[in-house]
Design a protein around this motif. Structure first.
Motif, PDB file in Angstrom:
ATOM      1  N   VAL A  79       0.785  -1.125  -0.046  1.00 10.21           N
ATOM      2  CA  VAL A  79      -0.132   0.375   0.112  1.00 10.21           C
ATOM      3  C   VAL A  79       1.062   1.145   0.221  1.00 10.21           C
ATOM      4  O   VAL A  79       2.152   1.211   0.945  1.00 10.21           O
ATOM      5  CB  VAL A  79      -0.933   0.245   0.959  1.00 10.21           C
ATOM      6  N   ARG A  80       0.393   2.141  -1.185  1.00  7.93           N
ATOM      7  CA  ARG A  80       1.647   3.662  -0.904  1.00  7.93           C
ATOM      8  C   ARG A  80       0.577   3.877   0.204  1.00  7.93           C
ATOM      9  O   ARG A  80      -0.347   4.533   0.625  1.00  7.93           O
ATOM     10  CB  ARG A  80       1.318   4.215  -1.990  1.00  7.93           C
ATOM     11  N   VAL A  81       1.900   4.474   1.302  1.00  9.53           N
ATOM     12  CA  VAL A  81       1.742   4.959   2.371  1.00  9.53           C
ATOM     13  C   VAL A  81       2.511   6.650   2.475  1.00  9.53           C
ATOM     14  O   VAL A  81       3.264   6.336   2.362  1.00  9.53           O
ATOM     15  CB  VAL A  81       2.279   4.276   3.544  1.00  9.53           C
ATOM     16  N   ARG A  82       1.777   7.727   2.712  1.00  8.10           N
ATOM     17  CA  ARG A  82       2.541   9.336   2.879  1.00  8.10           C
ATOM     18  C   ARG A  82       2.216   9.367   4.226  1.00  8.10           C
ATOM     19  O   ARG A  82       0.774  10.054   4.599  1.00  8.10           O
ATOM     20  CB  ARG A  82       1.541   9.987   1.782  1.00  8.10           C
ATOM     21  N   ILE A  83       2.703   9.812   5.321  1.00  6.82           N
ATOM     22  CA  ILE A  83       2.376  10.281   6.300  1.00  6.82           C
ATOM     23  C   ILE A  83       3.713  11.933   6.633  1.00  6.82           C
ATOM     24  O   ILE A  83       4.515  12.253   6.033  1.00  6.82           O
ATOM     25  CB  ILE A  83       2.964   9.601   7.342  1.00  6.82           C
ATOM     26  N   LEU A  84       2.145  13.388   6.100  1.00  5.29           N
ATOM     27  CA  LEU A  84       2.791  13.949   7.118  1.00  5.29           C
ATOM     28  C   LEU A  84       2.629  14.558   8.230  1.00  5.29           C
ATOM     29  O   LEU A  84       1.713  14.674   8.515  1.00  5.29           O
ATOM     30  CB  LEU A  84       2.101  15.401   5.915  1.00  5.29           C
ATOM     31  N   LEU A  85       4.431  15.479   9.295  1.00  5.04           N
ATOM     32  CA  LEU A  85       4.096  15.542  10.562  1.00  5.04           C
ATOM     33  C   LEU A  85       4.640  17.133  10.816  1.00  5.04           C
ATOM     34  O   LEU A  85       5.160  17.180   9.378  1.00  5.04           O
ATOM     35  CB  LEU A  85       5.220  14.875  10.888  1.00  5.04           C
ATOM     36  N   ASP A  86       3.597  17.742  11.271  1.00  4.35           N
ATOM     37  CA  ASP A  86       4.488  19.291  11.189  1.00  4.35           C
ATOM     38  C   ASP A  86       5.904  19.292  12.074  1.00  4.35           C
ATOM     39  O   ASP A  86       5.950  18.458  13.522  1.00  4.35           O
ATOM     40  CB  ASP A  86       2.771  19.823  12.302  1.00  4.35           C
ATOM     41  N   ALA A  87       6.664  19.472  11.633  1.00  2.54           N
ATOM     42  CA  ALA A  87       7.761  19.312  11.788  1.00  2.54           C
ATOM     43  C   ALA A  87       7.842  20.280  13.614  1.00  2.54           C
ATOM     44  O   ALA A  87       8.371  19.828  14.327  1.00  2.54           O
ATOM     45  CB  ALA A  87       8.985  20.032  11.587  1.00  2.54           C
ATOM     46  N   VAL A  88       6.466  20.669  13.908  1.00  2.00           N
ATOM     47  CA  VAL A  88       6.604  21.790  15.295  1.00  2.00           C
ATOM     48  C   VAL A  88       6.118  21.115  16.130  1.00  2.00           C
ATOM     49  O   VAL A  88       6.137  20.407  17.430  1.00  2.00           O
ATOM     50  CB  VAL A  88       5.835  23.098  15.154  1.00  2.00           C
ATOM     51  N   GLY A  89       4.443  20.526  15.344  1.00  2.07           N
ATOM     52  CA  GLY A  89       3.724  19.817  17.132  1.00  2.07           C
ATOM     53  C   GLY A  89       4.486  17.926  16.627  1.00  2.07           C
ATOM     54  O   GLY A  89       3.655  17.619  18.187  1.00  2.07           O
ATOM     55  N   ALA A  90       5.323  17.498  15.627  1.00  5.25           N
ATOM     56  CA  ALA A  90       5.536  16.152  16.276  1.00  5.25           C
ATOM     57  C   ALA A  90       6.968  16.033  16.561  1.00  5.25           C
ATOM     58  O   ALA A  90       7.655  14.992  16.266  1.00  5.25           O
ATOM     59  CB  ALA A  90       5.483  15.361  15.035  1.00  5.25           C
ATOM     60  N   GLN A  91       6.970  17.237  16.525  1.00  5.89           N
ATOM     61  CA  GLN A  91       8.925  17.336  17.446  1.00  5.89           C
ATOM     62  C   GLN A  91       9.494  15.910  18.004  1.00  5.89           C
ATOM     63  O   GLN A  91      10.595  15.453  18.487  1.00  5.89           O
ATOM     64  CB  GLN A  91       9.523  18.264  17.606  1.00  5.89           C
ATOM     65  N   SER A  92       8.467  15.726  19.153  1.00  4.05           N
ATOM     66  CA  SER A  92       8.758  14.738  19.907  1.00  4.05           C
ATOM     67  C   SER A  92       8.149  13.409  19.778  1.00  4.05           C
ATOM     68  O   SER A  92       8.443  12.283  20.552  1.00  4.05           O
ATOM     69  CB  SER A  92       8.074  14.972  21.402  1.00  4.05           C
ATOM     70  N   MET A  93       7.882  13.011  18.669  1.00  3.42           N
ATOM     71  CA  MET A  93       7.164  12.024  18.074  1.00  3.42           C
ATOM     72  C   MET A  93       9.214  10.408  17.676  1.00  3.42           C
ATOM     73  O   MET A  93      10.162  11.297  17.601  1.00  3.42           O
ATOM     74  CB  MET A  93       7.080  11.916  16.772  1.00  3.42           C
ATOM     75  N   SER A  94       9.018   9.842  18.724  1.00  6.16           N
ATOM     76  CA  SER A  94       9.859   8.622  18.251  1.00  6.16           C
ATOM     77  C   SER A  94      10.298   8.690  16.977  1.00  6.16           C
ATOM     78  O   SER A  94       9.914   8.133  16.207  1.00  6.16           O
ATOM     79  CB  SER A  94       9.450   7.297  19.257  1.00  6.16           C
ATOM     80  N   PRO A 114      11.629  23.907  11.201  1.00  2.00           N
ATOM     81  CA  PRO A 114      11.792  25.758  11.201  1.00  2.00           C
ATOM     82  C   PRO A 114      13.449  25.803  10.516  1.00  2.00           C
ATOM     83  O   PRO A 114      14.475  24.831  11.254  1.00  2.00           O
ATOM     84  CB  PRO A 114      11.681  25.874  12.982  1.00  2.00           C
ATOM     85  N   VAL A 115      13.610  27.393  10.081  1.00  2.00           N
ATOM     86  CA  VAL A 115      14.824  27.433  10.130  1.00  2.00           C
ATOM     87  C   VAL A 115      14.892  28.569  10.549  1.00  2.00           C
ATOM     88  O   VAL A 115      13.439  29.510   9.453  1.00  2.00           O
ATOM     89  CB  VAL A 115      14.790  27.199   8.056  1.00  2.00           C
ATOM     90  N   THR A 116      16.053  29.310  11.005  1.00  2.00           N
ATOM     91  CA  THR A 116      16.319  30.145  11.648  1.00  2.00           C
ATOM     92  C   THR A 116      15.725  31.465  11.243  1.00  2.00           C
ATOM     93  O   THR A 116      15.121  32.372  10.926  1.00  2.00           O
ATOM     94  CB  THR A 116      17.594  30.233  12.157  1.00  2.00           C
ATOM     95  N   SER A 122       8.088  29.362   9.404  1.00  2.00           N
ATOM     96  CA  SER A 122       8.071  28.531  10.695  1.00  2.00           C
ATOM     97  C   SER A 122       7.133  29.027  11.208  1.00  2.00           C
ATOM     98  O   SER A 122       6.081  27.758  12.043  1.00  2.00           O
ATOM     99  CB  SER A 122       9.523  29.277  11.350  1.00  2.00           C
ATOM    100  N   ASN A 123       6.674  30.199  11.187  1.00  2.00           N
ATOM    101  CA  ASN A 123       5.397  30.224  12.462  1.00  2.00           C
ATOM    102  C   ASN A 123       3.634  29.827  11.877  1.00  2.00           C
ATOM    103  O   ASN A 123       3.356  29.687  12.473  1.00  2.00           O
ATOM    104  CB  ASN A 123       5.683  31.900  12.430  1.00  2.00           C
ATOM    105  N   HIS A 124       3.912  29.907  10.237  1.00  2.00           N
ATOM    106  CA  HIS A 124       3.162  29.176   9.834  1.00  2.00           C
ATOM    107  C   HIS A 124       3.170  27.613  10.070  1.00  2.00           C
ATOM    108  O   HIS A 124       3.055  27.114   8.666  1.00  2.00           O
ATOM    109  CB  HIS A 124       2.870  30.083   8.226  1.00  2.00           C
TER     110      HIS A 124
END
Length: 386
Positions: A79-94, A114-116, A122-124
């Motif tokens: 199955v083609r699986v595509r997962i998109l995680l927000d880089a801020v909200g999911a930063q603590s994911m294993s 986030p890129v400084t 990065s805010n959006h």
């Protein structure tokens, strides 16, 4: 009369957003993790061609592992699986779970790391929470993949949430909300497994999908919220995890109450997970209470649901909160359901939640102490970011 009122809401929102509603959908309300997670996991495990999944929160706990294992099983089966995680909200994911999913063949990407020097980017964030399986079955709402969302809101460790399962033409809109964010990763948008099927009518519910993009200024979700408030004739019910209305929305709510609409707002109580956001919203209480808006605080646990119903005939459910971040800064995905039956289910659940809530009475609020007042003043500076 209800049919005429429902049609008025539909045409108003179609005209304002330029997004047509679709007929022939099935919409099922899922309340709390005990209903939400089994439904989502079953959809993943039954998938045969494609799985598209976007989430803001993917944290820890047994449920995080269970989702990863279900995804790995399907990806291993082709199955083609595509997962998109927000880089801020999911930063603590294993990272181990991510590696396991990638090793099984899933495509895993982080949205806008986030890129400084790109502060404006990065805010959006993408706060969207959508799952689409085999281009046929969709989910959206407020749930995150973490232990906090398991259970039935029975104690402070298990949160109160609402999600929806959808079949029918509206699934195309949910899929589009995934693809529009996935496009930023640079990955292919489709391949031979995409069938782009005609979505047959499977029920009798009319649904409008609202993709609210991160931007400056007025968003589509803001248009939805403003319209429901301004068009309400009898009653308005707002459930939100984060309530930080700006001056425009305070004015809309006050005017609705002053013209006789029964306006009730349900927010988290003592178990709010972000106290600073809660305090920022409390700066509006004086004005709202004076106008006749009734505010209730949910007591058993953190309230994370995002629902608005109007006049018992229309409702919006999704990832968007009633705060300035959801109404303009973040990417959100909501559905608007023009259906009396669905709205009444949500209204009954609202009434049930009120039984476990405490009302904020104007006299008590006026007597709040100097510490609370100082905290409200202190949040004025950061209100637009909350």
């Amino acid at each position: 009369m209800s049919a005429e009122l429902t049609h008025r809401y539909r045409r108003a929102l179609e005209g304002l957003l330029g997004v047509p509603a679709t007929e022939g959908n099935v919409v099922e309300i899922l309340r709390n993790g005990d209903q939400i997670f089994p439904a989502m996991l079953d959809a993943i495990r039954q998938s045969r061609e494609t799985i598209d999944f976007a989430t803001y929160v993917y944290w820890t706990g047994d449920i995080a592992v269970e989702f990863a294992e279900a995804v790995c099983d399907r990806a291993s089966a082709g199955v083609r699986v595509r997962i998109l995680l927000d880089a801020v909200g999911a930063q603590s994911m294993s990272r181990e779970l991510i590696h396991n999913m990638e090793d099984a063949g899933a495509q895993v990407e982080f949205f806008r790391p986030p890129v400084t020097w790109k502060v404006w980017e990065s805010n959006h964030r993408s706060h969207r929470k959508v799952l689409i399986c085999d281009e046929d079955l969709g989910f959206t709402g407020g749930v995150g993949i973490a232990e906090e969302w398991t259970g039935d809101a029975q104690d402070p460790d298990h949160w109160r949430e609402t999600h929806v399962r959808i079949r029918g033409p509206a699934v195309d809109g949910l899929r589009a909300s995934f693809v529009s964010n996935w496009a930023e990763t640079g990955r292919e948008l489709f391949d031979e497994r995409d069938r782009f099927p005609e979505q047959p009518q499977k029920g009798d519910v009319t649904v409008q999908v609202v993709q609210s993009a991160a931007q400056f200024g007025w968003s589509d979700l803001a248009s939805v919220m403003a319209s429901l408030i301004c068009l309400a004739q009898d009653r308005l019910r707002i459930t939100t995890a984060y309530f930080v209305p700006d001056e425009r929305f305070i004015g809309y709510l006050c005017h609705a109450a002053q013209r006789g609409v029964d306006v009730r707002v349900l927010v988290p109580g003592d178990h709010a997970d972000k106290r600073v956001v809660q305090v920022a919203g409390e700066t509006s209480y004086d004005e709202l209470l004076a106008a006749g808006v009734r505010i209730f605080r949910y007591q058993p646990t953190m309230l994370h649901a995002k629902i608005v119903t109007a006049d018992g005939v229309v409702a919006t459910i999704g990832s968007g909160n009633f705060d300035q971040r959801s109404l303009g800064i973040n990417e959100e995905a909501n559905i608007v359901v023009f259906d009396e039956g669905t709205a009444q289910i949500l209204d009954r659940q609202f009434d049930d939640d009120l039984e476990r809530s405490e009302e904020v009475h104007p006299s008590d609020w006026n007597d709040r102490g100097p510490v609370q007042r100082a905290a409200e003043t202190a949040t004025d500076v950061i209100d637009p970011q909350l």
